[in-house]
Design a protein around this motif. Structure first.
Motif, PDB file in Angstrom:
ATOM      1  N   VAL A 259      11.458  -0.372   4.043  1.00  0.00           N
ATOM      2  CA  VAL A 259      11.853   0.630   3.060  1.00  0.00           C
ATOM      3  C   VAL A 259      10.992   1.871   3.222  1.00  0.00           C
ATOM      4  O   VAL A 259       9.929   1.852   3.844  1.00  0.00           O
ATOM      5  CB  VAL A 259      11.685   0.095   1.614  1.00  0.00           C
ATOM      6  N   GLN A 260      11.463   2.961   2.655  1.00  0.00           N
ATOM      7  CA  GLN A 260      10.622   4.135   2.513  1.00  0.00           C
ATOM      8  C   GLN A 260       9.560   3.832   1.460  1.00  0.00           C
ATOM      9  O   GLN A 260       9.852   3.121   0.506  1.00  0.00           O
ATOM     10  CB  GLN A 260      11.469   5.338   2.054  1.00  0.00           C
ATOM     11  N   PRO A 261       8.345   4.364   1.622  1.00  0.00           N
ATOM     12  CA  PRO A 261       7.892   5.261   2.689  1.00  0.00           C
ATOM     13  C   PRO A 261       7.337   4.551   3.917  1.00  0.00           C
ATOM     14  O   PRO A 261       6.840   5.203   4.832  1.00  0.00           O
ATOM     15  CB  PRO A 261       6.774   6.040   1.990  1.00  0.00           C
ATOM     16  N   ALA A 262       7.424   3.226   3.983  1.00  0.00           N
ATOM     17  CA  ALA A 262       6.902   2.483   5.135  1.00  0.00           C
ATOM     18  C   ALA A 262       7.998   2.298   6.180  1.00  0.00           C
ATOM     19  O   ALA A 262       8.200   1.195   6.695  1.00  0.00           O
ATOM     20  CB  ALA A 262       6.339   1.139   4.673  1.00  0.00           C
ATOM     21  N   TYR A 263       8.686   3.376   6.526  1.00  0.00           N
ATOM     22  CA  TYR A 263       9.844   3.279   7.416  1.00  0.00           C
ATOM     23  C   TYR A 263       9.467   2.749   8.793  1.00  0.00           C
ATOM     24  O   TYR A 263      10.266   2.090   9.469  1.00  0.00           O
ATOM     25  CB  TYR A 263      10.516   4.650   7.559  1.00  0.00           C
ATOM     26  N   HIS A 264       8.238   3.047   9.243  1.00  0.00           N
ATOM     27  CA  HIS A 264       7.853   2.682  10.603  1.00  0.00           C
ATOM     28  C   HIS A 264       7.652   1.177  10.783  1.00  0.00           C
ATOM     29  O   HIS A 264       7.599   0.689  11.918  1.00  0.00           O
ATOM     30  CB  HIS A 264       6.558   3.401  10.980  1.00  0.00           C
ATOM     31  N   LEU A 265       7.586   0.432   9.686  1.00  0.00           N
ATOM     32  CA  LEU A 265       7.391  -1.013   9.788  1.00  0.00           C
ATOM     33  C   LEU A 265       8.665  -1.746  10.169  1.00  0.00           C
ATOM     34  O   LEU A 265       8.656  -2.976  10.304  1.00  0.00           O
ATOM     35  CB  LEU A 265       6.837  -1.558   8.467  1.00  0.00           C
ATOM     36  N   TRP A 266       9.773  -1.031  10.365  1.00  0.00           N
ATOM     37  CA  TRP A 266      11.022  -1.672  10.761  1.00  0.00           C
ATOM     38  C   TRP A 266      10.830  -2.510  12.024  1.00  0.00           C
ATOM     39  O   TRP A 266      11.511  -3.523  12.219  1.00  0.00           O
ATOM     40  CB  TRP A 266      12.117  -0.630  11.025  1.00  0.00           C
ATOM     41  N   TYR A 267       9.920  -2.068  12.889  1.00  0.00           N
ATOM     42  CA  TYR A 267       9.746  -2.753  14.173  1.00  0.00           C
ATOM     43  C   TYR A 267       9.447  -4.236  13.989  1.00  0.00           C
ATOM     44  O   TYR A 267       9.961  -5.078  14.734  1.00  0.00           O
ATOM     45  CB  TYR A 267       8.609  -2.090  14.965  1.00  0.00           C
ATOM     46  N   PHE A 268       8.652  -4.573  13.004  1.00  0.00           N
ATOM     47  CA  PHE A 268       8.230  -5.961  12.833  1.00  0.00           C
ATOM     48  C   PHE A 268       9.365  -6.835  12.303  1.00  0.00           C
ATOM     49  O   PHE A 268       9.385  -8.039  12.555  1.00  0.00           O
ATOM     50  CB  PHE A 268       7.015  -6.022  11.911  1.00  0.00           C
TER      51      PHE A 268
ATOM     52  N   VAL B 115       0.838  -1.206   0.000  1.00  0.00           N
ATOM     53  CA  VAL B 115       0.000   0.000   0.000  1.00  0.00           C
ATOM     54  C   VAL B 115       0.871   1.254   0.000  1.00  0.00           C
ATOM     55  O   VAL B 115       0.629   2.204  -0.764  1.00  0.00           O
ATOM     56  CB  VAL B 115      -0.942  -0.008   1.217  1.00  0.00           C
ATOM     57  N   TYR B 116       1.882   1.265   0.847  1.00  0.00           N
ATOM     58  CA  TYR B 116       2.741   2.450   0.928  1.00  0.00           C
ATOM     59  C   TYR B 116       3.542   2.661  -0.359  1.00  0.00           C
ATOM     60  O   TYR B 116       3.762   3.807  -0.781  1.00  0.00           O
ATOM     61  CB  TYR B 116       3.689   2.328   2.119  1.00  0.00           C
ATOM     62  N   LEU B 117       3.976   1.577  -0.973  1.00  0.00           N
ATOM     63  CA  LEU B 117       4.703   1.727  -2.235  1.00  0.00           C
ATOM     64  C   LEU B 117       3.787   2.244  -3.337  1.00  0.00           C
ATOM     65  O   LEU B 117       4.199   3.083  -4.152  1.00  0.00           O
ATOM     66  CB  LEU B 117       5.333   0.388  -2.629  1.00  0.00           C
ATOM     67  N   ALA B 118       2.551   1.742  -3.380  1.00  0.00           N
ATOM     68  CA  ALA B 118       1.594   2.248  -4.363  1.00  0.00           C
ATOM     69  C   ALA B 118       1.276   3.713  -4.104  1.00  0.00           C
ATOM     70  O   ALA B 118       1.169   4.519  -5.047  1.00  0.00           O
ATOM     71  CB  ALA B 118       0.320   1.402  -4.322  1.00  0.00           C
ATOM     72  N   TRP B 119       1.134   4.071  -2.843  1.00  0.00           N
ATOM     73  CA  TRP B 119       0.865   5.462  -2.476  1.00  0.00           C
ATOM     74  C   TRP B 119       2.035   6.356  -2.887  1.00  0.00           C
ATOM     75  O   TRP B 119       1.848   7.445  -3.436  1.00  0.00           O
ATOM     76  CB  TRP B 119       0.623   5.514  -0.973  1.00  0.00           C
ATOM     77  N   GLY B 120       3.265   5.895  -2.638  1.00  0.00           N
ATOM     78  CA  GLY B 120       4.433   6.675  -3.045  1.00  0.00           C
ATOM     79  C   GLY B 120       4.563   6.785  -4.553  1.00  0.00           C
ATOM     80  O   GLY B 120       4.964   7.832  -5.074  1.00  0.00           O
ATOM     81  N   TRP B 121       4.218   5.699  -5.275  1.00  0.00           N
ATOM     82  CA  TRP B 121       4.257   5.752  -6.737  1.00  0.00           C
ATOM     83  C   TRP B 121       3.243   6.758  -7.265  1.00  0.00           C
ATOM     84  O   TRP B 121       3.545   7.545  -8.174  1.00  0.00           O
ATOM     85  CB  TRP B 121       3.954   4.366  -7.293  1.00  0.00           C
ATOM     86  N   TRP B 122       2.047   6.770  -6.678  1.00  0.00           N
ATOM     87  CA  TRP B 122       1.001   7.692  -7.125  1.00  0.00           C
ATOM     88  C   TRP B 122       1.407   9.144  -6.868  1.00  0.00           C
ATOM     89  O   TRP B 122       1.140  10.026  -7.675  1.00  0.00           O
ATOM     90  CB  TRP B 122      -0.300   7.356  -6.393  1.00  0.00           C
ATOM     91  N   ARG B 123       2.101   9.396  -5.755  1.00  0.00           N
ATOM     92  CA  ARG B 123       2.513  10.756  -5.411  1.00  0.00           C
ATOM     93  C   ARG B 123       3.903  11.086  -5.956  1.00  0.00           C
ATOM     94  O   ARG B 123       4.397  12.190  -5.769  1.00  0.00           O
ATOM     95  CB  ARG B 123       2.515  10.923  -3.895  1.00  0.00           C
ATOM     96  N   ASP B 124       4.555  10.100  -6.606  1.00  0.00           N
ATOM     97  CA  ASP B 124       5.884  10.274  -7.177  1.00  0.00           C
ATOM     98  C   ASP B 124       6.900  10.658  -6.101  1.00  0.00           C
ATOM     99  O   ASP B 124       7.721  11.574  -6.279  1.00  0.00           O
ATOM    100  CB  ASP B 124       5.857  11.342  -8.283  1.00  0.00           C
ATOM    101  N   THR B 125       6.853   9.945  -4.973  1.00  0.00           N
ATOM    102  CA  THR B 125       7.769  10.231  -3.868  1.00  0.00           C
ATOM    103  C   THR B 125       8.636   9.029  -3.498  1.00  0.00           C
ATOM    104  O   THR B 125       9.386   9.105  -2.519  1.00  0.00           O
ATOM    105  CB  THR B 125       6.978  10.673  -2.615  1.00  0.00           C
ATOM    106  N   ASN B 126       8.568   7.947  -4.239  1.00  0.00           N
ATOM    107  CA  ASN B 126       9.326   6.749  -3.870  1.00  0.00           C
ATOM    108  C   ASN B 126      10.833   6.926  -4.046  1.00  0.00           C
ATOM    109  O   ASN B 126      11.629   6.414  -3.271  1.00  0.00           O
ATOM    110  CB  ASN B 126       8.858   5.547  -4.701  1.00  0.00           C
ATOM    111  N   GLY B 127      11.235   7.624  -5.084  1.00  0.00           N
ATOM    112  CA  GLY B 127      12.652   7.854  -5.307  1.00  0.00           C
ATOM    113  C   GLY B 127      13.369   6.721  -6.024  1.00  0.00           C
ATOM    114  O   GLY B 127      14.485   6.907  -6.508  1.00  0.00           O
ATOM    115  N   ARG B 128      12.760   5.535  -6.055  1.00  0.00           N
ATOM    116  CA  ARG B 128      13.350   4.382  -6.741  1.00  0.00           C
ATOM    117  C   ARG B 128      12.216   3.616  -7.403  1.00  0.00           C
ATOM    118  O   ARG B 128      11.054   3.768  -7.035  1.00  0.00           O
ATOM    119  CB  ARG B 128      14.091   3.469  -5.753  1.00  0.00           C
ATOM    120  N   PRO B 129      12.524   2.780  -8.396  1.00  0.00           N
ATOM    121  CA  PRO B 129      11.466   1.995  -9.041  1.00  0.00           C
ATOM    122  C   PRO B 129      10.709   1.139  -8.027  1.00  0.00           C
ATOM    123  O   PRO B 129      11.295   0.601  -7.081  1.00  0.00           O
ATOM    124  CB  PRO B 129      12.235   1.114 -10.032  1.00  0.00           C
ATOM    125  N   VAL B 130       9.399   1.012  -8.243  1.00  0.00           N
ATOM    126  CA  VAL B 130       8.559   0.274  -7.296  1.00  0.00           C
ATOM    127  C   VAL B 130       9.015  -1.173  -7.172  1.00  0.00           C
ATOM    128  O   VAL B 130       9.053  -1.732  -6.073  1.00  0.00           O
ATOM    129  CB  VAL B 130       7.080   0.351  -7.730  1.00  0.00           C
TER     130      VAL B 130
END
Length: 390
Positions: free
Chosen positions: A176-185, A149-164
């Motif tokens: 990974v960005q933009p789901a940085y907070h998931l590192w905990y799991f 979901v976060y990768l799709a959201w970043g692709w839609w907003r053009d904020t991923n910085g790298r290919p999906v």
């Protein structure tokens, strides 16, 4: 607070105990009933052989719910710190507001690890490798879905910085960005597998599948580095690792949460200790390093003081159903909130609002992030989607 995740959570980092089977009950241990005379009735035999259930720990539910909210508040503080480039010279009000919010919630992720340790070692020890597999999947599946979901959201907003596709591959091995907070799991799952393995080994079990998983986890970083060196490929970082500090938090948390309830006359002293530790965290974040590591002795002191201040606190009967629902929604709110926060924060965060304006903006951004995040989590919980969305 090191950005996550668990409880739970968290979890994780919830969340992190976050996303696992209910941690406030012990799973009944297998028992062998003594032989009964033929005339013994079935109900009487049932009474004698039924395993006792551990009382529900509503104080731990409270900690899990507050942890979920605290992680969100800490990330709100991070937005204000980012707005001034982590420097008070670019806006003192935004800087100190962000620093305070991040510091006052810095105990949340360590607490998720502490609760996870209590759940595996004391509250609900696993009975088999399949139990640990189920608990792991209850975190891995939502992490995979929300990463997409976060990768799709970043692709839609053009904020991923790298290919999906590249980020998606990276996300299999580490957050990974933009789901940085998931590192905990990525830290929580190896932690419960390791602790669960010790529990099963002590019980005389031989969970070979779990052994294989632990071998992969331990050898993964070295194997990835060797593969990159031999082939020249851009090999993803292997992030499924539990740090030493998370293991210590888990073990010490299991010990402290298994202590008798803190006497009411002592809770004030622990709260006073928490205030003193918070001052040390603020000083460290301002003068030494932002974001303060979870392994910091100041964060550890704050976490212990908060835990002992809450340990065994009695939750009124009338508040327990609401608390249970709030706790259940915490993992989903943790998963979702960064998407909402990153979307709406530009409307609230500025380095030029002054002290009163910054305080109002921080409060408003917190409400606008926390309430919808928990609300949506309540909704998909009612729709039976908790196992896939957290």
């Amino acid at each position: 607070m090191t950005p996550p995740t668990s409880v739970p959570g968290p979890r994780p980092p919830a969340g992190p105990a976050t996303g696992a089977e209910p941690v406030a009950h012990a799973e009944p241990a297998a028992t062998t009933a003594p032989a009964e005379p033929a005339a013994t009735t079935a109900p009487a035999a049932t009474e004698r052989t039924a395993p006792a259930r551990r009382p529900h720990r509503y104080d731990i539910d409270l900690l899990r719910a507050v942890c979920a909210c605290s992680v969100i508040v800490g990330h709100v503080g991070g937005e204000f710190m980012a707005a001034v480039g982590k420097s008070a010279e670019n806006g003192a009000a935004a800087y100190w507001t962000g620093l305070f919010l991040d510091s006052v919630t810095s105990w949340a992720v360590p607490m998720y690890f502490a609760i996870a340790g209590w759940a595996v070692l004391v509250g609900a020890p696993p009975r088999s490798g399949s139990t640990l597999r189920r608990r792991s999947l209850r975190m891995i599946v939502p992490v995979g879905i929300w990463s997409a979901v976060y990768l799709a959201w970043g692709w839609w907003r053009d904020t991923n910085g790298r290919p999906v596709w590249k980020l998606a591959l990276d996300a299999v091995f580490g957050t990974v960005q933009p789901a940085y907070h998931l590192w905990y799991f990525y830290a929580h799952v190896p932690l419960i597998l390791l602790l669960g393995f010790v529990v099963l080994l002590k019980a005389g079990k031989r969970p070979w599948g779990l052994v294989a998983a632990l071998v992969v986890i331990s050898a993964g970083p070295t194997a990835a580095g060797d593969l990159a060196r031999l082939t020249g490929w851009d090999v993803p970082r292997f992030g499924w690792q539990a740090g030493t500090y998370s293991l210590v938090y888990a073990v010490v948390g299991a010990l402290l949460l298994s202590l008798p309830a803190t006497p009411r006359r002592h809770r004030g002293w622990w709260l006073a200790g928490a205030v003193a530790a918070l001052g040390a965290v603020l000083w460290s974040q301002d003068r030494i390093h932002f974001v303060i590591p979870n392994a910091s002795v100041f964060v550890a002191a704050l976490s212990v003081c908060v835990l002992l201040a809450v340990n065994g606190v009695r939750i009124p009967e009338r508040a327990r159903p609401a608390l249970t629902r709030l706790t259940d929604a915490g993992l989903g709110a943790f998963m979702f909130h960064v998407l909402l926060l990153k979307t709406v924060s530009p409307w609230f965060v500025s380095a030029d609002l002054g002290w009163l304006g910054t305080a109002g903006a921080a409060a408003a951004l917190t409400v606008v992030t926390v309430v919808p995040s928990f609300g949506l989590s309540f909704l998909w919980g009612r729709l039976g989607l908790r196992r896939v969305l957290g």
